[in-house]
Design an enzyme around this catalytic site. Structure first.
Site, short mmCIF file in Angstrom:
data_model
loop_
_atom_site.label_atom_id
_atom_site.label_comp_id
_atom_site.label_asym_id
_atom_site.label_seq_id
_atom_site.Cartn_x
_atom_site.Cartn_y
_atom_site.Cartn_z
N GLU A 1 23.38 69.16 40.46
CA GLU A 1 24.18 69.99 39.49
C GLU A 1 25.11 69.40 38.39
OE1 GLU A 1 25.46 73.75 39.68
OE2 GLU A 1 25.06 74.00 41.60
N THR B 1 32.20 64.65 37.60
CA THR B 1 32.06 66.25 37.47
C THR B 1 33.23 66.78 38.59
OG1 THR B 1 29.80 66.03 36.99
CG2 THR B 1 30.51 68.30 37.81
N ARG C 1 21.61 78.05 44.69
CA ARG C 1 22.59 77.32 45.67
C ARG C 1 22.24 77.81 47.02
NH1 ARG C 1 28.36 77.35 42.41
NH2 ARG C 1 27.71 75.81 40.78
N CYS D 1 1.73 76.95 64.03
CA CYS D 1 2.25 75.86 64.84
C CYS D 1 1.04 75.63 65.94
CB CYS D 1 3.44 75.50 65.02
SG CYS D 1 4.09 76.72 66.58
N LEU E 1 31.49 75.04 44.29
CA LEU E 1 30.01 74.59 44.56
C LEU E 1 29.54 75.53 45.49
CD1 LEU E 1 29.27 70.84 43.83
CD2 LEU E 1 28.96 72.57 42.26
N GLU F 1 5.87 84.33 63.40
CA GLU F 1 4.60 84.83 63.99
C GLU F 1 5.25 85.44 65.23
OE1 GLU F 1 4.88 81.73 62.83
OE2 GLU F 1 2.98 81.01 62.32
#
Lengths: 371, 371
Positions: free
Chosen positions: B306, B206, B194, B85, B214, B62
């Site tokens: 993932e 993994t 991601r 807010c 990643l 804002e």
């Protein structure tokens, strides 16, 4: 006769709760977003299990104390410094763990302001026929949990202002490096306080003038150094400062305005320094309430403000100081001294004295905000 | 005639709110503990100011939009994707800023679950005679704010399960490195997802088998890589893994049991890997609800899971998945394939389809939990 028994029971409760509160202190500043609480399991007047919230915040104190007590928990009394948790994760809440273990009585100190917990932990215990005594040494327990309670209730960390003042009311000498105002014992106390906080905060002036490292250097407690925060509107923190140089080992967060030098920001970031997003208030300074709100949202429970005079005054002016740790040394600074924002002879307005001690030749006074 | 005007007004409101919601997407995953919201200031049908929560969470949308609009905000309409807010720091709340700027009308989308804010922002506006229209495209705005709303309401982050499945229902082949199930376009989409999350989570299997990094590798978005979390009960993450090796650049947090090898822990810590405190559930696995609760307490709003199949199944079994991002490739894996925990032909139970798309030869389906 019954009255005498009750008085003896109350005395016993206070004694074990005091021990539990001392134990809870062990992991202050090390339990991430969870409070450091302790549990003692007492069977026939003998402690058969003890637990304190593990480093990082899990497992909770109750499960550890019950594991140590094993079968001896059946029919025993559990002393808990904070109401046991009642909200279900996959692991059962601590209140259920106490029920399952067959504890006969639970004595509690502080109550939990977390609305998912408040009253519910005790209710689970009572529903199972366990006798519950609440509020034993509640004030002392709440004092130990001040950071956690503050964060839960006010959505900001507890702010502890640490000040070392000379007999003539100075905190140092202008243009000089750190002046030793207090002796060795007081300085060791400060290192202990640091180890119990989540973060230490200073203004950039102090970072430039004194080049402090702000770590905890007590033997065995080196790994307990809290995050170091620098209020640095125009991003003046030198890349060669001890703070920046050690940022890979102990986190450093800088609160700088969005328009601060981008190259300098990138250089410090490459050294491992982190940055806090800030707002600028109408006086042109970093807005402290928003800064504290963000720190609390990230899980910070206790911030120790370590100087200098300007930063201390800024926190005091904004009414953001919850606790004052005042050290008064015997020497004088004299000519060219930097005046303390607090007069050592008068108690600060809106605060009450909660502790007084002598460390070597230094006086220690601890004040807590009255509202 | 009045009805026609009202319909036209409603259509205009939806058009500008849709633009504001698109703008709010820009800083998803970059606003720390604050939500990524957007504000448009519209004067006579022209956008004269726009703002999105700044990177790091401050300043709010804002104030930035009002700063851009300047005097043109007087008598204008403000479109806000979340109720402004209302709680006072030292800088005035956004609701007051809108009042001060002389805005004539405020159109809001989602409402704030934060009890310090809910309804209070709109009340401040109405008390000053500003016309308020609530709930325009509320569902679309809430979908964009899912992480923030989830954290506020459930005290845990939004969990997005990403699955890439072959036409024969496999997610890969046993004992082999990553099998390409989807094409380039789908993989780019995953990198975009991601960038919009706070954290990515995988199981250590993994991490060992695929050795993924990643990170987000989209040009220009490299700096937006989220924290990487590894569920690793027995601490098997190799120090030579890409994750451990890159821990200084993008944070890595490992969830390992307290009794895991201390030497290994120290070695990884020296590489910059962080550790999460965990509890072990009655099945001997890391307790996921507590893990998510701790991440939320530290400010994490969105976690993307993932893989692999076991970790995905663990989250699904525990009922902890809020959103499923399902990619179905055209090829088959056949013999030695690892079966997906979800059947690509059936919609998952307890979820409803909210989005469907084609990326190259791959199908994309997005599901949201129904309760």
């Amino acid at each position: 006769m019954a009255a005498k028994d009750a008085a003896r029971q109350a005395e016993t409760d206070r004694r074990f709760m005091a021990a539990a509160i001392r134990l809870s202190r062990r992991h202050l500043g090390l339990t991430a977003t969870n409070p450091s609480v302790a549990t003692l399991i007492v069977c026939d007047g003998v402690i058969v299990g003890r637990g304190v919230t593990a480093i990082g915040g899990r497992p909770h104190a109750e499960t550890q104390a019950l594991a140590e007590a094993g079968d001896r928990a059946r029919g025993a009394t559990a002393y808990v410094t904070l109401e046991p948790c009642a909200h279900h994760g996959r692991t059962p809440p601590c209140a259920d763990a106490l029920v399952t273990a067959g504890v006969a009585r639970v004595v509690g100190a502080a109550s939990d302001p977390d609305e998912r917990v408040s009253g519910k932990g005790y209710a689970i215990l009572r529903a199972d026929g366990i006798e519950v005594t609440e509020g034993v040494l509640a004030e002392a327990a709440a004092d130990m949990l001040a950071g956690y309670l503050n964060r839960s209730l006010k959505k900001r960390p507890e702010v502890i202002l640490k000040l070392a003042i000379s007999a003539d009311g100075m905190i140092g000498r202008r243009g000089e490096c750190q002046v030793a105002i207090t002796g060795t014992q007081a300085r060791l106390q400060v290192h202990m306080m640091r180890a119990e906080c989540d973060a230490i905060l200073i203004g950039v002036g102090t970072a430039v003038d004194d080049d402090p490292e702000l770590t905890c250097r007590l033997p065995g407690l080196e790994a307990r150094s809290p995050t170091r925060i620098v209020i640095d509107r125009s991003l003046r923190l030198p890349p060669s400062s001890k703070l920046a140089q050690s940022a890979r080992d102990v986190p450093v967060l800088v609160a700088a305005a969005g328009d601060a030098d981008a190259g300098r920001r990138a250089g410090l970031a490459a050294q491992g320094v982190g940055f806090l997003a800030v707002e600028i208030d109408e006086t042109g300074r970093i807005a402290l309430p928003e800064l504290l709100e963000d720190l609390a949202a990230q899980g910070t429970m206790t911030v120790m403000v370590e100087g200098g005079a300007e930063t201390a005054a800024h926190f005091l002016d904004e009414g953001l100081v919850d606790r004052i740790a005042l050290y008064v040394g015997p020497g004088t600074v004299g000519e060219g001294g930097v005046a303390s924002p607090l007069d050592p002879s008068d108690p600060p307005e809106g605060f009450r004295l909660v502790r007084e001690a002598t460390f070597g030749n230094d006086l220690y006074r601890e004040y807590v905000r009255t509202r």
